[in-house]
Scaffold this active site. Structure first.
Site, PDB file in Angstrom:
ATOM      1  N   SER A 517       1.306   3.641   7.875  1.00 48.00           N
ATOM      2  CA  SER A 517       1.472   3.937   6.459  1.00 48.00           C
ATOM      3  C   SER A 517       2.862   3.633   5.931  1.00 48.00           C
ATOM      4  O   SER A 517       3.126   3.805   4.750  1.00 48.00           O
ATOM      5  CB  SER A 517       1.092   5.401   6.192  1.00 48.00           C
ATOM      6  N   GLY A 518       3.789   3.244   6.769  1.00 53.96           N
ATOM      7  CA  GLY A 518       5.095   2.857   6.252  1.00 53.96           C
ATOM      8  C   GLY A 518       6.232   3.131   7.201  1.00 53.96           C
ATOM      9  O   GLY A 518       6.064   3.697   8.279  1.00 53.96           O
ATOM     10  N   ASP A 624      -5.634  11.021  12.920  1.00 58.79           N
ATOM     11  CA  ASP A 624      -4.857  10.087  13.721  1.00 58.79           C
ATOM     12  C   ASP A 624      -3.985  10.838  14.726  1.00 58.79           C
ATOM     13  O   ASP A 624      -2.777  10.679  14.762  1.00 58.79           O
ATOM     14  CB  ASP A 624      -4.010   9.195  12.799  1.00 58.79           C
TER      15      ASP A 624
END
Ligand SMILES: *[C@@H]1O[C@H](CO)[C@@H](O)[C@H](O)[C@H]1NC(C)=O
Ligand SMILES: *[C@@H]1O[C@H](CO)[C@@H](O)[C@H](O)[C@H]1NC(C)=O
Ligand SMILES: *[C@@H]1O[C@H](CO)[C@@H](O)[C@H](O)[C@H]1NC(C)=O
Ligand SMILES: *[C@@H]1O[C@H](CO)[C@@H](O)[C@H](O)[C@H]1NC(C)=O
Ligand SMILES: *[C@@H]1O[C@H](CO)[C@@H](O)[C@H](O)[C@H]1NC(C)=O
Ligand SMILES: *[C@@H]1O[C@H](CO)[C@@H](O)[C@H](O)[C@H]1NC(C)=O
Ligand SMILES: *[C@@H]1O[C@H](CO)[C@@H](O)[C@H](O)[C@H]1NC(C)=O
Length: 787
Positions: A517-518, A624
């Protein structure tokens, strides 16, 4: 010669007049506006006369002449002060000593009418006595104690020490000390709503022998002597720490419900405590009022539980009122708020032991008058259903937990105004409770702030520091509005400007990680908090709203979110910085964790996930879970990172199932591949993989192609197959062969077997066969201390 006689007369006269200062002859009076109208004991220790504050209220009192604040030990009219003009004490000709107010009304008088009294004398002991010509005492102030017992004064069955209502007042309060009906000295809280014995033991059937007391001596007399020793007929004895003659002392039932001996330091003229009955102030009953909770820190403080507010913000002894309406409803309309290490003493509707948590909960749900239940798991399950909430306290040493019954969907607005906590949507319905000891039943994330208060001493300290100015500067030192405290903690979560974060991270200089996600950067905020700033790419949904929701989630095993930035195209999230490396770096490398730490990590992750799964009205699924997302703090306590973001990136369809696969191959549950609804059990699966990796010390999630085999197979599948076969063949699993050989055999066989067993059950293909995170926590905690 005559001169000599004259001198002698003069000397005698002087002696006479000086000695007469301690005596008031019959027929004389003391007036409130003549400040010299005082009687002083011969040794000048005590003074008797009118005592007033700045306000126009006066008491006929006896006080220590030489203590800095003229400490009052007795008053004639404690609850009916008289006017500062015109009031007087008259020693009437008929023998009575009478206190009259300005209008002539008799406020107080002695029972010596028609006796042969002829003088009032203030003795060196502080006793004001009325005697006849032969020196016989017909009345004495020692027979009518207020809140103080002086050395040589006795406490008998008809006497009672009653505390003052507040510090610096004389008005009768709610705490008292006297002999009870079974001849034992007891301390009682007798308030407007309830009365309750809190010392020596609040238990109704308490055995006085345990306390070295006896209930069989009905003489009911106690003496506090000049040595500083207190000796009671019920065999209760104690002494001042500075025991010995020559020190001026007093025994006072204080306004906070504690009984103390004070010793006077005559050079500084101040008092020091040389003994006290109750070590922990929260053991006193009634101090925080109905529903209030006494928090035992270095100082004692009152607070209201979440969903409650002060009934009077200037007087915390009046307790708290619920912000919701109490209704009977049916059992489906209630939920419970969990307050760990907390109890409300007394008012038990039903007491049963041992019973299960669910049974206890059901007793409370089924009884309309039940306001809460207390459940203690110290070996057995002790269950107490409560009909009223008084004498609340929080103490880290208390092993039980109280569950407050509240309407489902209650909004505790007073804690976090305006924000609406929801977690990620799921397809699963919500249960009312689960048997986990450490956490369950919470229907809203908001009250985590109280737990963080109760559980994390660090947070308590932070609070105290934050509020130091407020705590100690306010008039009412003990009044700490915890609600205010919650707001402060929650307001740690805030919006940041892009400039601020740019500065904090020195223009995003130090990259400490990069995930799906980054990228994540290390930074330092202006208040010197070290943070991890995550830059996230495209997001769907309302970023600020979603992130604010996640920001309210607070658990020791979850990485704390401190804020976010949403400016133009920038979307950043500010997290606490966790100093140690992530679990993968501590497991699959040469700097691997020892067994103790591994087990601690397994419990910690389970607790964090159980918190996410079971404590929001709508659950949060992490989706996750993997070693890379588990950070370790300095004490190797695990903290789960990256939770709650699933919704931002993968917004589900109308049926709120996830439509896009999220997660990491190897840790992903089969449901993802089979397009089944995604439930919290996907996290349980991933947790199982992590746990087995903790046990074996290798990546089970990696895909390995084995020679001669057609299909790719992961280590995990192989491992599960092999162990299943072993078990099916009726063989014992050889735990030594499974556990990481690098540990050199240094591990707990029992814990290891449990961990492997849990791991295997978590990775079951059929999600219904997998346990819940709550039960995993329970099982692991049960063998936490076994070796
Ligand atoms: C006054 O009251 C005290 C205490 O109740 C009692 O001991 C005493 O005898 C009474 N005195 C008279 C003169 O009645
Ligand atoms: C307290 O009183 C009891 C009974 O009168 C006596 O035996 C005991 O010695 C006393 N203790 C002290 C310390 O004075
Ligand atoms: C009861 O207590 C008093 C005062 O402490 C003491 O003098 C007396 O001996 C005691 N009586 C008995 C039976 O123990
Ligand atoms: C009284 O206070 C002074 C100053 O704090 C101290 O030095 C002294 O020892 C105290 N005296 C007693 C008897 O405690
Ligand atoms: C709160 O308590 C204070 C002190 O007891 C009292 O003066 C005040 O009137 C009370 N306020 C309310 C709203 O009851
Ligand atoms: C409880 O109340 C809800 C709605 O208020 C209702 O749907 C439900 O049927 C009731 N359950 C019982 C057991 O009465
Ligand atoms: C208390 O709980 C037990 C166990 O559920 C039940 O059998 C008993 O009837 C209850 N007693 C009362 C007074 O409610």
């Amino acid at each position: 010669m005559t001169k000599a006689i004259l001198l002698l007369c003069l000397v005698l006269l002087l002696i006479k007049s000086s000695s007469s200062k301690n005596t008031l002859p019959i027929g004389s009076s003391l007036s409130v506006h003549h400040h010299s109208d005082l009687i002083t004991s011969q040794d000048n220790t005590f003074t008797c006369g009118f005592y007033g504050f700045e306000s126009n209220a006066y008491w006929f009192a006896i006080w220590f002449t030489n203590s800095e604040d003229r400490t009052v030990v007795w008053t004639a009219n404690r609850n009916t002060p008289v006017n500062g003009r015109g009031s007087k004490v008259t020693f009437r000709g008929d023998g009575a000593m009478v206190l009259t107010d300005v209008d002539g009304m008799v406020v107080w008088e002695t029972n010596t009418t028609s006796t042969d009294v002829n003088r009032a004398v203030l003795l060196d002991s502080g006793n004001l006595v009325l005697m006849n010509a032969k020196g016989k005492i017909l009345w004495q102030s020692f027979d009518y104690p207020t809140d103080t017992l002086l050395p040589s004064q006795t406490l008998t069955k008809s006497k009672i020490l009653i505390s003052a209502l507040r510090e610096g007042t004389f008005e009768s309060g709610h705490f008292s000390l006297n002999y009870n009906s079974i001849n034992v000295l007891t301390m009682i809280y007798d308030g407007p709503e309830i009365s309750s014995v809190y010392w020596p033991s609040p238990d109704p059937g308490f055995n006085v022998w345990i306390y070295g007391r006896t209930s069989y001596n009905s003489s009911r007399i106690a003496v506090f002597n000049n040595l500083g020793v207190f000796n009671s007929s019920d065999r209760w004895q104690f002494s001042a720490s500075d025991m010995g003659f020559g020190i001026k002392r007093r025994l006072t039932m204080d306004h906070d419900g504690n009984l103390r001996i004070y010793s006077l330091n005559e050079s500084t003229r101040s008092w020091s405590i040389s003994w006290q009955a109750i070590a922990k102030p929260c053991d006193v009953h009634g101090i925080c009022g109905r529903n209030g909770i006494c928090i035992q820190g270095e100082k004692q403080e009152c607070s209201c539980p979440p969903g409650y507010e002060w009934s009077n913000t200037t007087d915390f002894t009046l307790g708290c009122n619920p912000t919701f309406k109490k209704t009977c409803g049916n059992s489906t309309s209630f939920g419970f708020l969990e307050l760990p290490h907390t109890d409300y003493y007394g008012f038990d509707l039903n007491y049963s032991s041992p019973i299960s948590f669910e049974a206890c909960r059901d007793i409370c749900l089924g009884d309309c008058s039940c306001e809460a239940f207390s459940y203690r798991l110290t070996g057995e399950g002790f269950c107490f259903a409560k009909s009223a909430l008084f004498n609340g306290f929080t103490s880290l040493n208390f092993p039980g937990t109280i569950y407050l019954k509240v309407p489902r969907g209650m909004k505790t607005q007073s804690i976090l105004a305006g924000s609406k906590p929801t977690c990620v949507d799921t397809t699963i319905t919500i249960m009312v409770g689960s048997p986990s000891m450490y956490a369950s039943l919470k229907k809203r994330v908001k009250w985590v702030y109280l737990y963080s208060f109760a559980l994390a001493v660090g947070v308590v300290e932070a609070l105290v520091i934050l509020f130091g100015w407020w705590l100690f500067s306010g008039k009412n030192e003990l009044l700490v509005n915890l609600e205010y405290g919650y707001r402060m903690i929650s307001s740690q979560f805030r919006g940041f400007s892009y400039q601020e974060l740019k500065k904090a991270t020195q223009d995003f200089k130090v990259e400490i990680g990069r995930g799906g996600s980054g990228a994540v950067y290390k930074g330092t905020l202006e208040d010197e908090r070290v943070v991890a700033v995550k830059r996230v790419g495209d997001v769907s949904g309302e970023f600020s709203a979603e992130v604010s929701t996640i920001g309210q989630i607070n658990h020791m095993n979850l990485v704390r979110m401190w804020g976010f930035c949403s400016e133009k195209k920038h979307r950043l999230i500010v997290y606490e910085y966790v100093e140690n490396l992530s679990l993968d770096k501590r497991l699959f490398s040469s700097s691997f964790l020892q067994w103790k730490e591994r087990f601690k990590v397994a419990i910690g992750i389970a607790k964090g996930l159980a918190y996410l799964h079971h404590e929001c009205l709508e659950w949060v699924i992490h989706c996750d879970v993997k070693p890379e997302n588990i950070l370790l703090d300095h004490a190797f306590e695990p903290k789960i990172a990256d939770f709650g973001l699933a919704k931002l990136f993968e917004r589900g369809g109308q049926n709120s199932e996830f439509t896009k696969v999220r997660g990491t191959k190897g840790y992903m549950a089969p449901e993802w591949a089979h397009n089944l609804p995604i439930t919290a059990k996907v996290d349980v699966y991933s947790y199982g993989v992590v746990v087995l990796e903790l046990a074996k010390g290798i990546r089970l999630s990696s895909i390995v192609a084995h020679e001669g085999e057609e299909e790719e197979e992961s280590e995990l599948t192989r491992f599960v197959k092999v162990t299943k076969r072993t078990i099916q063949q009726g063989n014992e699993l050889c735990i030594e062969e499974i556990i990481d050989p690098r540990l050199g055999g240094l591990f707990s066989r029992h814990q290891a077997a449990k961990l492997v067993e849990i791991g295997l059950s978590c990775v079951e293909e059929d999600r219904n066969k997998r346990p819940t995170m709550d039960s995993v926590v329970q099982i692991l905690m049960d063998c936490e201390h076994e070796m």
